[in-house]
Design a protein around this motif. Structure first.
Motif, PDB file in Angstrom:
ATOM      1  N   THR A 204       0.787  -1.217   0.000  1.00  0.00           N
ATOM      2  CA  THR A 204       0.000   0.000   0.000  1.00  0.00           C
ATOM      3  C   THR A 204       0.825   1.275   0.000  1.00  0.00           C
ATOM      4  OG1 THR A 204      -0.135  -0.128   2.407  1.00  0.00           O
ATOM      5  CG2 THR A 204      -1.942  -1.091   1.151  1.00  0.00           C
ATOM      6  N   ASN A 205       1.972   1.297   0.644  1.00  0.00           N
ATOM      7  CA  ASN A 205       2.696   2.557   0.710  1.00  0.00           C
ATOM      8  C   ASN A 205       4.129   2.459   0.213  1.00  0.00           C
ATOM      9  OD1 ASN A 205       3.943   1.201   2.765  1.00  0.00           O
ATOM     10  ND2 ASN A 205       3.022   2.384   4.420  1.00  0.00           N
ATOM     11  N   GLY A 206       4.515   1.371  -0.399  1.00  0.00           N
ATOM     12  CA  GLY A 206       5.829   1.248  -0.998  1.00  0.00           C
ATOM     13  C   GLY A 206       6.845   0.626  -0.060  1.00  0.00           C
ATOM     14  N   VAL A 207       7.921   0.149  -0.643  1.00  0.00           N
ATOM     15  CA  VAL A 207       9.003  -0.476   0.108  1.00  0.00           C
ATOM     16  C   VAL A 207      10.310   0.160  -0.325  1.00  0.00           C
ATOM     17  CG1 VAL A 207      10.246  -2.614   0.579  1.00  0.00           C
ATOM     18  CG2 VAL A 207       7.768  -2.658   0.301  1.00  0.00           C
ATOM     19  N   GLU A 208      11.090   0.608   0.650  1.00  0.00           N
ATOM     20  CA  GLU A 208      12.395   1.183   0.323  1.00  0.00           C
ATOM     21  C   GLU A 208      13.348   0.064  -0.074  1.00  0.00           C
ATOM     22  OE1 GLU A 208      15.570   4.451   2.083  1.00  0.00           O
ATOM     23  OE2 GLU A 208      14.069   3.540   3.417  1.00  0.00           O
ATOM     24  N   MET A 209      14.013   0.237  -1.206  1.00  0.00           N
ATOM     25  CA  MET A 209      14.918  -0.771  -1.720  1.00  0.00           C
ATOM     26  C   MET A 209      16.363  -0.380  -1.395  1.00  0.00           C
ATOM     27  SD  MET A 209      12.540  -2.597  -3.027  1.00  0.00           S
ATOM     28  CE  MET A 209      13.362  -3.833  -4.037  1.00  0.00           C
ATOM     29  N   ASN A 210      17.258  -1.317  -1.584  1.00  0.00           N
ATOM     30  CA  ASN A 210      18.680  -1.045  -1.403  1.00  0.00           C
ATOM     31  C   ASN A 210      19.201  -0.348  -2.655  1.00  0.00           C
ATOM     32  OD1 ASN A 210      21.424  -1.015  -0.987  1.00  0.00           O
ATOM     33  ND2 ASN A 210      21.594  -3.183  -0.448  1.00  0.00           N
TER      34      ASN A 210
ATOM     35  N   GLY B 194       0.056  -7.337 -11.480  1.00  0.00           N
ATOM     36  CA  GLY B 194       0.679  -8.436 -10.756  1.00  0.00           C
ATOM     37  C   GLY B 194       2.137  -8.185 -10.417  1.00  0.00           C
ATOM     38  N   LYS B 195       2.721  -7.083 -10.961  1.00  0.00           N
ATOM     39  CA  LYS B 195       4.112  -6.777 -10.666  1.00  0.00           C
ATOM     40  C   LYS B 195       4.217  -5.344 -10.142  1.00  0.00           C
ATOM     41  CE  LYS B 195       6.074  -9.882 -14.151  1.00  0.00           C
ATOM     42  NZ  LYS B 195       6.970  -9.972 -15.334  1.00  0.00           N
ATOM     43  N   ASN B 196       5.149  -5.142  -9.219  1.00  0.00           N
ATOM     44  CA  ASN B 196       5.355  -3.822  -8.644  1.00  0.00           C
ATOM     45  C   ASN B 196       6.330  -3.017  -9.485  1.00  0.00           C
ATOM     46  OD1 ASN B 196       3.655  -4.499  -6.551  1.00  0.00           O
ATOM     47  ND2 ASN B 196       5.312  -5.153  -5.212  1.00  0.00           N
ATOM     48  N   SER B 197       6.251  -1.688  -9.361  1.00  0.00           N
ATOM     49  CA  SER B 197       7.123  -0.786 -10.114  1.00  0.00           C
ATOM     50  C   SER B 197       8.241  -0.277  -9.212  1.00  0.00           C
ATOM     51  CB  SER B 197       6.323   0.403 -10.651  1.00  0.00           C
ATOM     52  OG  SER B 197       5.297  -0.021 -11.518  1.00  0.00           O
ATOM     53  N   THR B 198       9.462  -0.295  -9.729  1.00  0.00           N
ATOM     54  CA  THR B 198      10.611   0.236  -9.008  1.00  0.00           C
ATOM     55  C   THR B 198      11.001   1.581  -9.600  1.00  0.00           C
ATOM     56  OG1 THR B 198      11.445  -1.978  -8.481  1.00  0.00           O
ATOM     57  CG2 THR B 198      13.011  -0.164  -8.347  1.00  0.00           C
ATOM     58  N   PHE B 199      11.301   2.540  -8.712  1.00  0.00           N
ATOM     59  CA  PHE B 199      11.766   3.862  -9.117  1.00  0.00           C
ATOM     60  C   PHE B 199      13.119   4.113  -8.471  1.00  0.00           C
ATOM     61  CE2 PHE B 199       7.103   4.052  -8.995  1.00  0.00           C
ATOM     62  CZ  PHE B 199       6.835   4.437 -10.300  1.00  0.00           C
ATOM     63  N   ALA B 200      14.054   4.647  -9.245  1.00  0.00           N
ATOM     64  CA  ALA B 200      15.385   4.952  -8.724  1.00  0.00           C
ATOM     65  C   ALA B 200      15.842   6.281  -9.301  1.00  0.00           C
ATOM     66  CB  ALA B 200      16.373   3.849  -9.085  1.00  0.00           C
TER      67      ALA B 200
ATOM     68  N   THR C 189      25.849   5.010  -9.070  1.00  0.00           N
ATOM     69  CA  THR C 189      24.975   4.280  -8.147  1.00  0.00           C
ATOM     70  C   THR C 189      23.780   5.151  -7.777  1.00  0.00           C
ATOM     71  OG1 THR C 189      26.861   3.072  -7.232  1.00  0.00           O
ATOM     72  CG2 THR C 189      24.844   3.090  -5.927  1.00  0.00           C
ATOM     73  N   ALA C 190      22.622   4.540  -7.714  1.00  0.00           N
ATOM     74  CA  ALA C 190      21.400   5.272  -7.381  1.00  0.00           C
ATOM     75  C   ALA C 190      21.508   5.895  -5.996  1.00  0.00           C
ATOM     76  CB  ALA C 190      20.198   4.348  -7.451  1.00  0.00           C
ATOM     77  N   GLN C 191      20.915   7.068  -5.844  1.00  0.00           N
ATOM     78  CA  GLN C 191      20.876   7.748  -4.557  1.00  0.00           C
ATOM     79  C   GLN C 191      19.650   7.355  -3.738  1.00  0.00           C
ATOM     80  OE1 GLN C 191      23.424  10.121  -3.673  1.00  0.00           O
ATOM     81  NE2 GLN C 191      24.317   9.038  -5.424  1.00  0.00           N
ATOM     82  N   TRP C 192      18.709   6.714  -4.393  1.00  0.00           N
ATOM     83  CA  TRP C 192      17.393   6.480  -3.782  1.00  0.00           C
ATOM     84  C   TRP C 192      16.674   5.440  -4.629  1.00  0.00           C
ATOM     85  CZ3 TRP C 192      12.511   6.971  -5.816  1.00  0.00           C
ATOM     86  CH2 TRP C 192      11.434   7.270  -4.980  1.00  0.00           C
ATOM     87  N   ALA C 193      15.966   4.514  -4.004  1.00  0.00           N
ATOM     88  CA  ALA C 193      15.206   3.499  -4.753  1.00  0.00           C
ATOM     89  C   ALA C 193      14.024   3.041  -3.918  1.00  0.00           C
ATOM     90  CB  ALA C 193      16.094   2.310  -5.119  1.00  0.00           C
ATOM     91  N   TRP C 194      12.867   3.037  -4.527  1.00  0.00           N
ATOM     92  CA  TRP C 194      11.646   2.576  -3.874  1.00  0.00           C
ATOM     93  C   TRP C 194      10.850   1.714  -4.844  1.00  0.00           C
ATOM     94  CZ3 TRP C 194       9.050   3.470   0.892  1.00  0.00           C
ATOM     95  CH2 TRP C 194       9.793   4.181   1.827  1.00  0.00           C
TER      96      TRP C 194
END
Length: 557
Positions: free
Chosen positions: A29-35, A290-296, A318-323
């Motif tokens: 519902t509110n996203g997941v912070e990625m590495n 059925g699949k989530n979207s990643t933003f970086a 390297t990405a500074q931020w990814a969700w």
């Protein structure tokens, strides 16, 4: 032997399942912070073929391209003016060229001269310039037997200006990839490239490629070429051709995605993110249901306006931020006014949704905000405008919405209701907090279902363990009930009532059970035991009772 862990309690199990379910629900519902360290780009060197082509071709500037923009766009249609938060916009020409209805080329990404970093968004003396990227649908493998013509971009003179300026015009240019064969320079269209995003920064155009990463094109090396309807691309005889386009823009660099095993990332959308200094380019996916979207997001260098490489490796970024979010079919993402705005397109016949989101929070959903076909989004600070592009043939649009989400139009359509306001007044439309796109509802429902099931499993495990403990206690009690003859404890008792005893021959003690109750209290069959001096005799089971079958968690030893 199976060893039971005393620290593994049913309460811990239930708590674990509960937390697992809640995490799944929250992540849906509110996203997941990625590495962010898992998302990298690997930079190529500058394309050496460009210098060779410079000596063979006539160079042109962005100003030259805009001066040649002679296609006349159309004014906004009623379906655009009725869009929530609508400010202004236009449509493509319907004839010569038929960009409004063309089914081969599809508009995708959008950027403005305000993204360039030039003062006031003025580029070579031109203000309010807008640029849109288009995909040739034949680029998609298997879409047609004829090869696609790559990716083109459209420069719109006075594209973001108010009202409908008389000098508004647009022109297309083809993006090409230079190469050298046997020492001879040439170029070709981008082959089998699916691009959804574009950012204009400085003298560079950043264009996404879902299979490769990001391609970068040099606006200081635009070339004038020969062109004609149905024309070829590249060198033919002594001349260079750009197909149907009088200008070509060369690919100067490539940033390939570098991902660890198990990580996927297919770049689609792109926008300038001003939420840092220097700014970043936000790159996002467009996923199917059925699949989530990643933003970086990847930081830019203030001096070069290219991606800022890592200090330890000047080719790796390297990405500074990814969700990751469960907003599926996301077509564009841009930062504005302390929020991220996401466009979502669930189908050609379905109105698009607008999401206002902050990482870690529920997204505010403005359902059915856009006409069908919404794609990329860009923010123009001057005027506080969100610019979007739509790609449905016959109803394509380029328009700006109020980033403050204030509606200044006469008609507001919200959930089958209509409100009329006086011209120039503003109406605030309340979002549906925590809402999802139609394709995302299934993801949320699945998260809730998993959470509920996890709690039920925990409760069932608790009940099962209680039953097992009861069985264990019953067994322990039964094996402790060893029948001891009272007359063997020392002094001989009188044989009266149920407590009587008899001495048999040879010093053998024996007693008959007087009641059924005593029979049932014996743990097993009994045998006679001979008494010797100084010994204490008691009756023991010949075959001990076996404990009930109880399966416990543990380990073999």
């Amino acid at each position: 032997m199976m060893e039971y862990s005393r620290h593994h309690t049913p309460y811990a199990s239930m708590f674990t399942y509960l937390i697992f379910g809640l995490v799944l629900f929250a992540s849906s519902t509110n996203g997941v912070e990625m590495n962010e360290a898992h998302y990298k780009l690997n930079a190529s060197s500058y394309n050496p073929a460009i210098a060779l082509l410079d000596s063979a071709l006539t160079k042109a500037s962005v100003a030259d391209v805009l001066d040649a923009a002679d296609y006349q766009p159309l004014d906004a249609s009623d379906f655009m003016r009725q869009t929530l938060f609508y400010l202004k916009g236009f449509r493509w020409a319907q004839q010569s060229p038929a960009d409004e209805s063309n089914t081969i080329w599809q508009p995708q990404g959008i950027s403005t001269s305000y993204d360039t970093g030039f003062a006031g968004g003025v580029v070579h003396g031109n203000s309010d310039v807008l640029i849109v990227s288009w995909n040739d649908e034949r680029n998609k493998t298997g879409a047609a037997t004829e090869a696609g013509k790559g990716v083109r971009v459209t420069f719109v003179r006075k594209g973001t200006a108010d009202n409908m300026p008389e000098n508004r015009g647009y022109i297309h240019a083809l993006l090409v990839e230079p190469f050298v064969t046997d020492g001879k320079p040439d170029f070709k269209e981008l082959q089998n490239v699916i691009s959804g995003g574009i950012v204009w920064r400085g003298d560079w155009l950043f264009v996404t490629d879902d299979k490769l990463g990001v391609r970068v094109f040099d606006l200081t090396h635009i070339w004038k070429v020969k062109y004609s309807t149905g024309g070829s691309v590249g060198k033919q005889g002594n001349d260079y051709w750009g197909g149907e386009y009088p200008f070509v823009i060369p690919q100067a660099r490539v940033y390939n995605t570098v991902l660890p095993k198990g990580t996927t990332f297919a770049p689609h959308s792109a926008s300038l993110d001003r939420n840092s200094t220097p700014p970043c380019i936000m790159i996002g996916e467009s996923t199917s249901p059925g699949k989530n979207s990643t933003f970086a997001k990847f930081q830019l260098d203030n001096d070069t306006n290219l991606f800022n490489p890592d200090s330890s490796n000047n080719t790796i970024v390297t990405a500074q931020w990814a969700w990751q979010t469960n907003i599926q079919n996301a077509k564009g993402l841009v930062f504005a006014k302390d929020h991220y705005f996401i466009t979502s397109n669930d189908g050609d016949d379905v109105q698009g949704d607008l999401y206002q989101w902050q990482p870690g929070s529920w997204a505010a959903t403005y359902a059915k905000t856009f006409p069908p076909g919404v794609q990329g989004i860009s923010y123009k600070p001057a005027g506080d405008e969100l610019w979007v592009v739509g790609n449905i043939p016959g109803k394509r649009y380029i328009m700006a919405l109020n980033a403050g989400l204030k509606n200044s139009t006469n008609t507001i359509n919200t959930t089958n209701t209509t409100e009329t306001t006086a011209p120039g007044s503003t109406v605030t439309v309340e979002p549906h907090l925590g809402g999802m796109a139609g394709s995302s509802i299934a993801g949320v429902a699945l998260g809730v279902l998993i959470g509920v099931c996890a709690v039920l499993v925990g409760i069932l495990m608790l009940l099962k363990r209680r039953r097992q403990k009861a069985k264990m206690a019953e067994y322990a009690e039964s094996v402790e009930r060893v029948y001891t003859k009272p007359e063997l404890g020392g002094a001989e008792r009188s044989n009266t009532g149920s407590e009587g005893s008899a001495r048999g021959e040879g010093g053998t003690l024996s007693r008959e059970l007087d009641t059924e109750k005593e029979k049932h209290e014996l743990p097993g069959k009994t045998e006679r035991y001979e008494l010797y001096s100084g010994e204490t005799a008691k009756e023991l089971p010949v075959q001990p009772l076996q404990p009930p079958e109880i399966r416990e968690h543990g380990k073999w030893s």
